[in-house]
Design a protein around this motif. Structure first.
Motif, PDB file in Angstrom:
ATOM      1  N   SER A 179       0.843  -1.215   0.000  1.00  0.00           N
ATOM      2  CA  SER A 179       0.000   0.000   0.000  1.00  0.00           C
ATOM      3  C   SER A 179       0.870   1.254   0.000  1.00  0.00           C
ATOM      4  O   SER A 179       0.569   2.226  -0.714  1.00  0.00           O
ATOM      5  N   LYS A 180       1.985   1.227   0.760  1.00  0.00           N
ATOM      6  CA  LYS A 180       2.901   2.374   0.730  1.00  0.00           C
ATOM      7  C   LYS A 180       3.532   2.523  -0.641  1.00  0.00           C
ATOM      8  O   LYS A 180       3.691   3.648  -1.132  1.00  0.00           O
ATOM      9  N   GLN A 181       3.883   1.349  -1.233  1.00  0.00           N
ATOM     10  CA  GLN A 181       4.451   1.415  -2.575  1.00  0.00           C
ATOM     11  C   GLN A 181       3.440   2.005  -3.545  1.00  0.00           C
ATOM     12  O   GLN A 181       3.794   2.830  -4.397  1.00  0.00           O
ATOM     13  N   ASP A 182       2.187   1.602  -3.405  1.00  0.00           N
ATOM     14  CA  ASP A 182       1.145   2.148  -4.275  1.00  0.00           C
ATOM     15  C   ASP A 182       1.003   3.656  -4.048  1.00  0.00           C
ATOM     16  O   ASP A 182       0.864   4.431  -5.012  1.00  0.00           O
ATOM     17  N   ASP A 196       4.025   5.255  -5.547  1.00  0.00           N
ATOM     18  CA  ASP A 196       3.886   5.232  -7.009  1.00  0.00           C
ATOM     19  C   ASP A 196       2.864   6.283  -7.466  1.00  0.00           C
ATOM     20  O   ASP A 196       3.091   6.966  -8.482  1.00  0.00           O
ATOM     21  N   GLU A 197       1.798   6.392  -6.707  1.00  0.00           N
ATOM     22  CA  GLU A 197       0.772   7.390  -7.065  1.00  0.00           C
ATOM     23  C   GLU A 197       1.322   8.798  -6.924  1.00  0.00           C
ATOM     24  O   GLU A 197       1.116   9.640  -7.809  1.00  0.00           O
ATOM     25  N   GLU A 198       2.052   9.064  -5.826  1.00  0.00           N
ATOM     26  CA  GLU A 198       2.651  10.389  -5.652  1.00  0.00           C
ATOM     27  C   GLU A 198       3.664  10.664  -6.757  1.00  0.00           C
ATOM     28  O   GLU A 198       3.734  11.778  -7.293  1.00  0.00           O
ATOM     29  N   HIS A 199       4.445   9.634  -7.095  1.00  0.00           N
ATOM     30  CA  HIS A 199       5.443   9.788  -8.150  1.00  0.00           C
ATOM     31  C   HIS A 199       4.748  10.076  -9.481  1.00  0.00           C
ATOM     32  O   HIS A 199       5.198  10.939 -10.249  1.00  0.00           O
ATOM     33  N   GLU A 238       3.376  13.994 -13.427  1.00  0.00           N
ATOM     34  CA  GLU A 238       2.328  14.678 -14.176  1.00  0.00           C
ATOM     35  C   GLU A 238       2.459  16.200 -13.986  1.00  0.00           C
ATOM     36  O   GLU A 238       2.376  16.953 -14.955  1.00  0.00           O
ATOM     37  N   ARG A 239       2.694  16.605 -12.738  1.00  0.00           N
ATOM     38  CA  ARG A 239       2.857  18.034 -12.466  1.00  0.00           C
ATOM     39  C   ARG A 239       4.085  18.583 -13.177  1.00  0.00           C
ATOM     40  O   ARG A 239       4.063  19.673 -13.737  1.00  0.00           O
TER      41      ARG A 239
END
Length: 188
Positions: free
Chosen positions: A155-158, A161-164, A169-170
């Motif tokens: 879940s932390k990896q997810d 990965d989502e933050e990354h 994207e930003r």
């Protein structure tokens, strides 16, 4: 052998003319010369020939030895017979009684020792089962913690990965805007 004259062999007689007469060939059997020679032969055999005496003594010695040996062997056999009889009549029954009495005690002690060993073995098996159950419980708990840990890590990896992905994207949007701004300025 005498002072002068010819020598005649023992057991022979000198005859005039130089011939030698054998002992058995003397004149008559009852002649005095014949008797003297016969007596001389006997004296000679008794004094110098000891074979018959030695043979007689040897036979006597052997006979005595065998008789004594036979008596000694008879005494030994009689002693052995008495020992065997005494052993069969007295010693063996006592040994049987002692063995039977002691055997009962030994069997009781062995049975007690066997029971003690069985109890110890049962306790050891119970302890081993308890330790094994505890080990399985700890292993299951460790596996559950590991699965929880791995689930948290996923879940932390997810999340990372989502933050990354969002950061990428930003950054793309920011670089796209910067390129647009740069494209505005480059037209000057």
């Amino acid at each position: 052998m005498s002072g002068g004259g010819t020598e005649t062999p023992v057991g022979c007689e000198a005859v005039p003319g130089g011939r030698v007469k054998k002992r058995g060939s003397l004149g008559t059997a009852g002649s005095p010369a014949h008797l003297i020679i016969k007596d001389l032969g006997e004296i000679h055999s008794r004094l110098l020939d000891h074979r018959p005496v030695i043979q007689g003594e040897t036979r006597y010695f052997v006979k005595e030895f065998e008789e004594k040996r036979g008596l000694r062997e008879m005494r030994v056999l009689e002693n052995l017979k008495n020992m065997i009889h005494e052993t069969n009549e007295h010693t063996l029954p006592k040994c049987r009684e002692i063995i039977q009495d002691n055997l009962k005690q030994v069997l009781q002690k062995l049975q007690a020792a066997n029971n003690s060993v069985c109890r110890l073995q049962q306790r050891e098996q119970e302890q081993t089962k308890i330790h094994y159950d505890r080990f399985l419980a700890r292993e299951n708990q460790r596996v559950a913690h590991w699965e929880d840990f791995m689930g948290e890590q996923r879940s932390k990896q997810d999340e990372v990965d989502e933050e990354h992905r969002k950061a990428m994207e930003r950054l793309r949007e920011q670089y796209a805007e910067m390129e647009k701004d740069l494209a505005k300025f480059s037209t000057f």
